[in-house]
Design a protein around this motif. Sequence first.
Motif, PDB file in Angstrom:
ATOM      1  N   SER A  26      -1.742 -24.512 -15.536  1.00  0.00           N
ATOM      2  CA  SER A  26      -1.739 -25.489 -16.634  1.00  0.00           C
ATOM      3  C   SER A  26      -1.977 -26.900 -16.081  1.00  0.00           C
ATOM      4  CB  SER A  26      -0.413 -25.409 -17.389  1.00  0.00           C
ATOM      5  OG  SER A  26       0.580 -26.107 -16.674  1.00  0.00           O
TER       6      SER A  26
ATOM      7  N   SER B 216      -5.664 -24.800 -12.172  1.00  0.00           N
ATOM      8  CA  SER B 216      -6.248 -23.777 -11.275  1.00  0.00           C
ATOM      9  C   SER B 216      -5.538 -22.448 -11.485  1.00  0.00           C
ATOM     10  CB  SER B 216      -6.090 -24.178  -9.805  1.00  0.00           C
ATOM     11  OG  SER B 216      -6.761 -25.361  -9.546  1.00  0.00           O
TER      12      SER B 216
ATOM     13  N   GLY C 127      12.492 -27.444 -22.017  1.00  0.00           N
ATOM     14  CA  GLY C 127      12.850 -26.051 -21.716  1.00  0.00           C
ATOM     15  C   GLY C 127      14.268 -26.043 -21.184  1.00  0.00           C
TER      16      GLY C 127
ATOM     17  N   GLU D 258      17.751 -27.001 -19.677  1.00  0.00           N
ATOM     18  CA  GLU D 258      18.445 -28.284 -19.762  1.00  0.00           C
ATOM     19  C   GLU D 258      19.760 -28.295 -18.997  1.00  0.00           C
ATOM     20  OE1 GLU D 258      21.531 -26.770 -21.847  1.00  0.00           O
ATOM     21  OE2 GLU D 258      21.347 -28.839 -22.561  1.00  0.00           O
TER      22      GLU D 258
ATOM     23  N   GLY E 187       6.481 -25.449 -15.395  1.00  0.00           N
ATOM     24  CA  GLY E 187       6.666 -24.236 -16.199  1.00  0.00           C
ATOM     25  C   GLY E 187       7.759 -24.451 -17.230  1.00  0.00           C
TER      26      GLY E 187
ATOM     27  N   VAL F 281      16.629 -18.271  -9.713  1.00  0.00           N
ATOM     28  CA  VAL F 281      15.233 -18.511  -9.324  1.00  0.00           C
ATOM     29  C   VAL F 281      15.158 -19.392  -8.072  1.00  0.00           C
ATOM     30  CG1 VAL F 281      13.075 -19.602 -10.073  1.00  0.00           C
ATOM     31  CG2 VAL F 281      14.385 -18.206 -11.684  1.00  0.00           C
TER      32      VAL F 281
ATOM     33  N   GLU G 280       1.407 -11.945 -15.369  1.00  0.00           N
ATOM     34  CA  GLU G 280       0.411 -12.448 -14.414  1.00  0.00           C
ATOM     35  C   GLU G 280       0.711 -11.927 -13.007  1.00  0.00           C
ATOM     36  OE1 GLU G 280       2.062 -14.326 -16.536  1.00  0.00           O
ATOM     37  OE2 GLU G 280       0.607 -15.358 -17.815  1.00  0.00           O
TER      38      GLU G 280
ATOM     39  N   ALA H 171       4.258 -16.804  -7.588  1.00  0.00           N
ATOM     40  CA  ALA H 171       5.412 -17.385  -8.304  1.00  0.00           C
ATOM     41  C   ALA H 171       5.039 -17.625  -9.762  1.00  0.00           C
ATOM     42  CB  ALA H 171       5.838 -18.684  -7.616  1.00  0.00           C
TER      43      ALA H 171
ATOM     44  N   ILE I 218      -5.165 -18.643 -11.005  1.00  0.00           N
ATOM     45  CA  ILE I 218      -5.676 -17.614 -10.087  1.00  0.00           C
ATOM     46  C   ILE I 218      -5.882 -16.335 -10.893  1.00  0.00           C
ATOM     47  CG2 ILE I 218      -5.194 -16.266  -8.009  1.00  0.00           C
ATOM     48  CD1 ILE I 218      -5.754 -19.292  -7.578  1.00  0.00           C
TER      49      ILE I 218
ATOM     50  N   GLY J 184       3.109 -23.244 -10.323  1.00  0.00           N
ATOM     51  CA  GLY J 184       3.799 -24.517 -10.052  1.00  0.00           C
ATOM     52  C   GLY J 184       5.006 -24.705 -10.945  1.00  0.00           C
ATOM     53  N   GLY J 185       5.702 -23.581 -11.285  1.00  0.00           N
ATOM     54  CA  GLY J 185       7.020 -23.690 -11.918  1.00  0.00           C
ATOM     55  C   GLY J 185       8.029 -24.025 -10.834  1.00  0.00           C
TER      56      GLY J 185
ATOM     57  N   ILE K 230       0.978 -19.566  -5.672  1.00  0.00           N
ATOM     58  CA  ILE K 230       0.383 -19.387  -7.001  1.00  0.00           C
ATOM     59  C   ILE K 230       1.469 -19.599  -8.046  1.00  0.00           C
ATOM     60  CG2 ILE K 230      -0.996 -17.875  -8.470  1.00  0.00           C
ATOM     61  CD1 ILE K 230      -1.692 -16.214  -6.010  1.00  0.00           C
TER      62      ILE K 230
ATOM     63  N   ALA L 236       8.314 -16.316 -21.784  1.00  0.00           N
ATOM     64  CA  ALA L 236       9.087 -17.195 -20.914  1.00  0.00           C
ATOM     65  C   ALA L 236      10.336 -16.523 -20.362  1.00  0.00           C
ATOM     66  CB  ALA L 236       9.478 -18.456 -21.674  1.00  0.00           C
TER      67      ALA L 236
ATOM     68  N   LEU M 202      -1.115 -23.937  -6.514  1.00  0.00           N
ATOM     69  CA  LEU M 202      -2.183 -23.668  -7.481  1.00  0.00           C
ATOM     70  C   LEU M 202      -1.540 -23.379  -8.832  1.00  0.00           C
ATOM     71  CD1 LEU M 202      -3.790 -21.379  -4.897  1.00  0.00           C
ATOM     72  CD2 LEU M 202      -4.978 -23.383  -5.786  1.00  0.00           C
TER      73      LEU M 202
HETATM   74  C1  LIG Z   1      13.274 -22.635 -23.719  1.00  0.00           C
HETATM   75  C2  LIG Z   1      13.915 -22.268 -22.405  1.00  0.00           C
HETATM   76  C3  LIG Z   1      15.165 -22.776 -22.074  1.00  0.00           C
HETATM   77  C4  LIG Z   1      15.764 -22.429 -20.866  1.00  0.00           C
HETATM   78  N1  LIG Z   1      16.972 -22.980 -20.557  1.00  0.00           N
HETATM   79  C5  LIG Z   1      17.536 -22.721 -19.355  1.00  0.00           C
HETATM   80  C6  LIG Z   1      18.724 -23.411 -18.967  1.00  0.00           C
HETATM   81  O1  LIG Z   1      19.244 -24.275 -19.691  1.00  0.00           O
HETATM   82  N2  LIG Z   1      19.260 -23.105 -17.744  1.00  0.00           N
HETATM   83  C7  LIG Z   1      18.674 -22.195 -16.890  1.00  0.00           C
HETATM   84  O2  LIG Z   1      19.191 -21.974 -15.793  1.00  0.00           O
HETATM   85  N3  LIG Z   1      17.522 -21.570 -17.228  1.00  0.00           N
HETATM   86  C8  LIG Z   1      16.945 -21.821 -18.428  1.00  0.00           C
HETATM   87  N4  LIG Z   1      15.761 -21.211 -18.774  1.00  0.00           N
HETATM   88  C9  LIG Z   1      15.149 -20.277 -17.802  1.00  0.00           C
HETATM   89  C10 LIG Z   1      14.497 -21.023 -16.641  1.00  0.00           C
HETATM   90  O3  LIG Z   1      13.860 -22.164 -17.130  1.00  0.00           O
HETATM   91  C11 LIG Z   1      13.491 -20.091 -15.957  1.00  0.00           C
HETATM   92  O4  LIG Z   1      14.186 -18.931 -15.487  1.00  0.00           O
HETATM   93  C12 LIG Z   1      12.798 -20.750 -14.757  1.00  0.00           C
HETATM   94  O5  LIG Z   1      12.384 -22.068 -15.041  1.00  0.00           O
HETATM   95  C13 LIG Z   1      11.605 -19.884 -14.363  1.00  0.00           C
HETATM   96  O6  LIG Z   1      10.897 -20.506 -13.322  1.00  0.00           O
HETATM   97  P1  LIG Z   1       9.626 -19.795 -12.651  1.00  0.00           P
HETATM   98  O7  LIG Z   1       9.060 -20.767 -11.690  1.00  0.00           O
HETATM   99  O8  LIG Z   1      10.015 -18.442 -12.163  1.00  0.00           O
HETATM  100  O9  LIG Z   1       8.621 -19.511 -13.863  1.00  0.00           O
HETATM  101  P2  LIG Z   1       7.834 -20.488 -14.832  1.00  0.00           P
HETATM  102  O10 LIG Z   1       8.669 -21.668 -15.169  1.00  0.00           O
HETATM  103  O11 LIG Z   1       7.357 -19.625 -15.939  1.00  0.00           O
HETATM  104  O12 LIG Z   1       6.613 -21.013 -13.963  1.00  0.00           O
HETATM  105  C14 LIG Z   1       5.496 -20.212 -13.677  1.00  0.00           C
HETATM  106  C15 LIG Z   1       4.287 -21.101 -13.533  1.00  0.00           C
HETATM  107  O13 LIG Z   1       3.171 -20.292 -13.186  1.00  0.00           O
HETATM  108  C16 LIG Z   1       2.026 -20.782 -13.876  1.00  0.00           C
HETATM  109  N5  LIG Z   1       1.011 -19.715 -13.941  1.00  0.00           N
HETATM  110  C17 LIG Z   1       0.993 -18.639 -14.762  1.00  0.00           C
HETATM  111  N6  LIG Z   1      -0.081 -17.866 -14.483  1.00  0.00           N
HETATM  112  C18 LIG Z   1      -0.739 -18.461 -13.458  1.00  0.00           C
HETATM  113  C19 LIG Z   1      -1.907 -18.126 -12.710  1.00  0.00           C
HETATM  114  N7  LIG Z   1      -2.615 -17.009 -12.966  1.00  0.00           N
HETATM  115  N8  LIG Z   1      -2.312 -18.966 -11.719  1.00  0.00           N
HETATM  116  C20 LIG Z   1      -1.601 -20.094 -11.437  1.00  0.00           C
HETATM  117  N9  LIG Z   1      -0.488 -20.458 -12.126  1.00  0.00           N
HETATM  118  C21 LIG Z   1      -0.049 -19.644 -13.106  1.00  0.00           C
HETATM  119  C22 LIG Z   1       2.581 -21.198 -15.228  1.00  0.00           C
HETATM  120  O14 LIG Z   1       1.716 -22.113 -15.880  1.00  0.00           O
HETATM  121  C23 LIG Z   1       3.913 -21.823 -14.824  1.00  0.00           C
HETATM  122  O15 LIG Z   1       3.813 -23.207 -14.579  1.00  0.00           O
HETATM  123  C24 LIG Z   1      15.108 -21.541 -19.965  1.00  0.00           C
HETATM  124  C25 LIG Z   1      13.853 -21.034 -20.288  1.00  0.00           C
HETATM  125  C26 LIG Z   1      13.253 -21.396 -21.491  1.00  0.00           C
HETATM  126  C27 LIG Z   1      11.901 -20.867 -21.820  1.00  0.00           C
END
Ligand SMILES: Cc1cc2nc3c(=O)[nH]c(=O)nc-3n(C[C@H](O)[C@H](O)[C@H](O)COP(=O)(O)OP(=O)(O)OC[C@H]3O[C@@H](n4cnc5c(N)ncnc54)[C@H](O)[C@@H]3O)c2cc1C
Length: 498
Positions: free
Chosen positions: A44, A255, A64, A66, A49, A487, A310, A305, A257, A20-21, A18, A447, A41
């Motif tokens: 967006s 999708s 996001g 970089e 993400g 992560v 959420e 994930a 969840i 796709g980040g 769950i 975020a 799943l």
């Molecule tokens: C502006 C910005 C700049 C950043 N710059 C850096 C950087 O330069 N270097 C670095 O190391 N880190 C950086 N970070 C942090 C890093 O990007 C995050 O820690 C990391 O990408 C998080 O990944 P994640 O998969 O845990 O979460 P997310 O990227 O938040 O992915 C979660 C996914 O779950 C999906 N989702 C949510 N709810 C549901 C649901 N109910 N069902 C299904 N899907 C769902 C979302 O749409 C999203 O795609 C930055 C963050 C931001 C916001």
Amino acid sequence: MTAPDVDGDLAIIDVAVIGGGIAGLVAAWELARAGRRPVVLEASPVLGGCVGEHDVAGITLDSGAESFAAARPAVLDLARDLGLEDRIVAPAALGSWAWVDGRAVPLPTAGLLGVPVNALDPGVRRALGPWASARAALDRLLPAGYGAGAAGESLSFGALVRARMGDRVVSTLVEPVVGGVHSADPDDLDVDVVAPGLRAALAETGSLGAAVARLRAPLGPAGAAVRGLEGGVHLLIDTLRERLRELGVPILTGSAISDLKLVPADWSGAPEANPWRLTTRTPPAAVARGAAAVQHLRATAVVIAVPAPEAAALLISALGAPVEALLEAPDTTDVVLTTLILDEPLLDAAPRGTGILVARRSTDVTAKALTHATAKWPWLAAAAGPGRHVLRLSYGRGGDERPLPEAVARDPDALRRLAIADAATLLGVALDPASVTGFARVAWSSALPRPGTGHAKRVAALRTEVAAHPGLAVCGAWIAGNGLAAVVADARRTAASL
Ligand SMILES: Cc1cc2nc3c(=O)[nH]c(=O)nc-3n(C[C@H](O)[C@H](O)[C@H](O)COP(=O)(O)OP(=O)(O)OC[C@H]3O[C@@H](n4cnc5c(N)ncnc54)[C@H](O)[C@@H]3O)c2cc1C
């Protein structure tokens, strides 16, 4: 792409991932490579993400994340495993700055979140002044346990640095850097989450400066603490998507969840083959386009994930009271990222190196950080062309009700004007609005998780509770700690645990 087994509106799958980040995609890739059959799943329409991409004035840029930490191997290893080794690049060795009390101060090149290795280094002395620099150097003479808290006791990053090196190191060097990276105050962050291993290194080396030096050792004496990818960090997402396709992993975007339940064993006590029941909430627009007949899924295993709010809702729905008591999800911060493309040769000199981080108490600038992306990444300067510059300014800090003042949030022109004014102040260059040929605004909601003091302990307890339910796993920034290095490492471990 292989579609899941569908029976009416019920699909039976092996592992439901769950989100796709990057956490979900890495977990799915590891699972597929280990012979499991995951389905991704994603709520967006796009994957990635916080690792997103966008096109601004014809240049493809990260929208996001970089860059990624180089002291921890996780993202470097992932990039290599994905075949992106040739794309790994170090930023230009120009250094970065902090904006404190209306002046720009160069940040120590060898440091960790602003904490210097050597408080008597001439650059650090210039930034702090002689008295504060001498106070910071006391760190080397203090007993190793001083300010480090008792074993097992939770401690904030700010409290540790303040005790060892004094207030001024925190307010001048640490606070701007931590604000830029975590959008939070150092006093609000758990040291064991934002600087894992620092307390142990302090106990072993005897001082905070030496502990920072040890954590930085893999980078060389003044090596850059981060790396990027030529073409942008979002290539990780493009490549993961490709690899998942090659392995036949279904990726269902749009999708969300909305509910997760654990089906109890039947009267005989025989274990359910697919005990996890998921409900998807298909967005009305997608339904109108005829999408997603499948509304319910049954899975053998589930990887959660998704971001903190959420994830908390799904865990409570699935496991109820025992997990609710443990689950104090970290506060999160909303961030607005603006990008300016300028034809301005005055910026060729990179007046603030790779960028500048703004101290919270600054009243003359609203942005919390500026990255001079074309100065930082030579590949991007080449892609942009001579005299053309890319600046990223981010807005929004932990504790603020909203990332932008009300009037600016409502009016994109006002935000553009604010970004240009902030950039001119921070870079010390008069910027002509007519030189701006591209502007973009990306809002990131919830975020950046802010792991408060005690977060590391709560996460450990939550992981134990989750581990008691075979086939359930949780990963992502809110539980692993913010940033790609934390992560990715955690997502790989999570997949292996299944
Ligand atoms: C502006 C910005 C700049 C950043 N710059 C850096 C950087 O330069 N270097 C670095 O190391 N880190 C950086 N970070 C942090 C890093 O990007 C995050 O820690 C990391 O990408 C998080 O990944 P994640 O998969 O845990 O979460 P997310 O990227 O938040 O992915 C979660 C996914 O779950 C999906 N989702 C949510 N709810 C549901 C649901 N109910 N069902 C299904 N899907 C769902 C979302 O749409 C999203 O795609 C930055 C963050 C931001 C916001």
